[in-house]
Design an enzyme around this catalytic site. Structure first.
Site, short mmCIF file in Angstrom:
data_model
loop_
_atom_site.label_atom_id
_atom_site.label_comp_id
_atom_site.label_asym_id
_atom_site.label_seq_id
_atom_site.Cartn_x
_atom_site.Cartn_y
_atom_site.Cartn_z
CB CYS A 1 -60.62 -50.33 48.73
SG CYS A 1 -61.87 -50.97 47.66
NE ARG B 1 -62.94 -47.04 45.81
CZ ARG B 1 -64.16 -47.57 45.85
NH1 ARG B 1 -64.32 -48.79 46.30
NH2 ARG B 1 -65.20 -46.89 45.46
CG ASP C 1 -68.24 -50.01 39.00
OD1 ASP C 1 -67.10 -50.16 39.48
OD2 ASP C 1 -69.05 -49.18 39.45
N1 EPU Z 1 -60.11 -40.48 43.80
C1 EPU Z 1 -59.14 -39.67 44.32
N2 EPU Z 1 -59.47 -38.86 45.36
C2 EPU Z 1 -60.72 -38.82 45.89
C3 EPU Z 1 -61.72 -39.64 45.34
C4 EPU Z 1 -61.37 -40.46 44.28
O1 EPU Z 1 -58.00 -39.68 43.87
O2 EPU Z 1 -60.95 -38.06 46.83
C5 EPU Z 1 -59.77 -41.36 42.68
C6 EPU Z 1 -60.04 -42.83 42.98
O3 EPU Z 1 -58.98 -43.42 43.68
C7 EPU Z 1 -60.23 -43.39 41.59
C8 EPU Z 1 -60.94 -42.26 40.86
O4 EPU Z 1 -60.64 -41.08 41.61
O5 EPU Z 1 -58.98 -43.61 40.98
C9 EPU Z 1 -62.42 -42.41 40.73
O6 EPU Z 1 -63.00 -42.76 41.97
P1 EPU Z 1 -64.42 -42.25 42.40
O7 EPU Z 1 -64.28 -41.30 43.53
O8 EPU Z 1 -65.20 -41.79 41.21
O9 EPU Z 1 -65.08 -43.57 42.97
P2 EPU Z 1 -66.16 -43.58 44.08
O10 EPU Z 1 -67.03 -42.41 43.90
O11 EPU Z 1 -65.55 -43.83 45.41
C10 EPU Z 1 -68.00 -44.86 42.73
C11 EPU Z 1 -68.67 -46.19 42.79
C12 EPU Z 1 -67.69 -47.28 42.43
C13 EPU Z 1 -67.16 -47.00 41.02
C14 EPU Z 1 -66.55 -45.59 40.95
C15 EPU Z 1 -66.10 -45.19 39.57
C16 EPU Z 1 -70.32 -45.88 44.53
C17 EPU Z 1 -70.82 -46.25 45.86
N3 EPU Z 1 -69.18 -46.42 44.14
O12 EPU Z 1 -66.96 -44.91 43.69
O13 EPU Z 1 -68.43 -48.49 42.40
O14 EPU Z 1 -66.19 -47.96 40.66
O15 EPU Z 1 -67.51 -44.62 41.41
O16 EPU Z 1 -67.16 -45.20 38.69
O17 EPU Z 1 -70.96 -45.13 43.82
C18 EPU Z 1 -68.82 -50.79 42.60
O18 EPU Z 1 -70.04 -50.53 42.56
O19 EPU Z 1 -68.36 -51.96 42.49
C19 EPU Z 1 -67.88 -49.68 42.77
C20 EPU Z 1 -66.63 -49.86 43.20
#
Ligand code: EPU
Length: 421
Positions: free
Chosen positions: A116, A121, A308
């Site tokens: 990404c 991610r 974000d």
């Molecule tokens: N992470 C891990 N392992 C995992 C999942 C996440 O290490 O299994 C890490 C990620 O690499 C990151 C941190 O944990 O460093 C947080 O990531 P998170 O999983 O919370 O992100 P996400 O759930 O994949 C959502 C939003 C993102 C937003 C993040 C953080 C959605 C669809 N996406 O992503 O939104 O940046 O939470 O708030 O809900 C955007 O809208 O532009 C966007 C990228």
């Protein structure tokens, strides 16, 4: 490809209405798969990501209708269980179907999302949580193959990773746990409003969940869920983007259909910058007369400053006299916008996960390239205060997450239009 053309220098004035939250709508759409009955989801923004999720759900066998901001989703008795690379690679949130598919069908084959532009991610936390619930998981040929022998079983799950909690992992695991046998606890659960909104929908479907909005979720599994009706919360990131645009241009804007309590971290920073903010019931009024003052900010999981809004905050810092520092703690590589902002005359230096921003008097309009959704928004609002004309290319990133942003900014007095090519 379309581009957004902005001529800077106008103060934003008037009222703007925020759309429903993309990041709430996407997991809620996936959750609808947990029942065979129809669910109705209102206040859904008409965005490319929503269309991609609708396409994925149709490919899984659900009937999906989307009209005037309302989605009607009827999954039916059986579902297909394959989420193909073609769809998952264009939108990571597709991985949200994993939990519901395992919960309902006992099997899922979901493509790994892959790289990404905002950095690595991984989905290890999603998989760890699902395994704890009894799913047997194998990675084969770029796909996650998850299978449940008899049924999922409630478990104690710790979901903290190196960067703290995870929004979609919490959602995915919660969606699987609602149909598991017995009680589950999720520790270090994400507290984001989008997780609360998902839990609210699941509870309307008959799920038994407590603790949403806190780092500890308790879920008592039920046998079956039914269809439900909900309206997604308003988009706190879109709202934050307009709030910053108003502050940067020295304007006076009433942001409507917003939940003020979701904006506390941003409001705190902007007040330190000298911006006047008044919270109403579902509105925020933003005004600025004097000079902006420098400020430091660090992105953190909710209720901290959102990653974000990091790029947009950097655009604001770029025109704030003095030195500001912004540190990215969620995605340490989420800095693709720095070089594009610097092409517009900003003076931003990267030091590891921090950007040191030396405020300049003026940005100068330039052709720039959007690299991801929020970076695009930062370039657009930078264009609003730049001298001359800015052309933001690759706006398909913007179209993933902002509904009619150019029309909304135009209505606030900006000189902005889309060139369709
Ligand atoms: N992470 C891990 N392992 C995992 C999942 C996440 O290490 O299994 C890490 C990620 O690499 C990151 C941190 O944990 O460093 C947080 O990531 P998170 O999983 O919370 O992100 P996400 O759930 O994949 C959502 C939003 C993102 C937003 C993040 C953080 C959605 C669809 N996406 O992503 O939104 O940046 O939470 O708030 O809900 C955007 O809208 O532009 C966007 C990228």
């Amino acid at each position: 490809m379309d581009k957004i053309v902005i001529t800077g220098g106008r103060k934003l004035k008037g009222e703007v209405t925020v759309s429903g939250a993309k990041n709430s709508a996407l997991p809620i759409m996936a959750a609808a798969l947990l029942s065979e009955e129809e669910s109705i989801i209102e206040n859904v923004p008409d965005l490319r990501d929503i269309q991609t999720m609708a396409k994925l759900m149709r490919s899984l066998g659900a009937r999906v209708l989307f009209e005037n901001g309302t989605l009607a989703i009827k999954p039916g008795r059986t579902l297909k269980t394959l989420a193909p690379y073609k769809l998952v690679s264009t939108m990571r949130a597709s991985v949200c179907v994993l939990g519901p598919l395992i919960g309902r069908m006992g099997y899922a084959e979901v493509s790994l999302p892959g790289g990404c532009v905002i950095g690595p991610r991984p989905i290890d936390l999603h998989l760890k949580g699902l395994e704890a619930l009894g799913a047997h998981i194998e990675i084969q040929h770029g796909y996650v193959n998850a299978r449940v022998k008899k049924s999922l079983r409630g478990a104690e799950i710790y979901l903290g990773g190196s960067f703290g909690s995870s929004v979609l992992a919490t959602g995915n695991v919660m969606m699987a746990a609602v149909l598991a046998q017995g009680k589950s606890t999720i520790e270090n659960a994400a507290c984001e409003p989008e997780v609360v909104d998902l839990a609210r929908f699941l509870k309307k479907m008959g799920a038994r969940i407590t603790g949403e909005g806190s780092p500890r979720l308790e879920i008592e599994g039920v046998k079956k869920l039914h269809g439900a009706k909900t309206a997604v919360i308003s988009d706190r990131i879109e709202a934050g983007t307009f709030i910053m645009a108003a502050a940067m241009t020295g304007g006076d804007v009433l942001v409507k259909n917003v939940e003020p309590s979701h904006q506390n971290a941003l409001i705190d920073k902007l007040r330190q910058c000298g911006v006047k903010i008044e919270k109403g019931k579902n509105t925020i009024r933003v005004r600025r007369n004097g000079r902006l003052k420098p400020v430091d900010a660090t992105t953190l999981p909710y209720p901290g400053f959102p990653t974000d809004l990091q790029a947009q905050m950097m655009a604001l810092m770029a025109v704030t006299p003095g030195i500001s520092v912004i540190t990215e703690k969620i995605y340490p590589d989420r800095f693709m916008h720095v070089s594009e902002l610097n092409r517009m005359g900003s003076k931003i230096f990267l030091e590891g996960p921090s950007a040191i921003v030396h405020g300049v008097k003026h940005l100068s309009g330039a052709p720039v390239m959007a690299s991801d959704l929020r970076a695009s928004a930062a370039l657009v609002i930078a264009g609003l205060v730049a001298e001359g004309t800015t052309e933001v290319h690759r706006v398909y990133h913007l179209d993933r997450g902002y509904e009619k942003i150019e029309e909304k900014l135009f209505a606030l007095g900006a000189s902005i239009h889309r060139d369709r090519e």
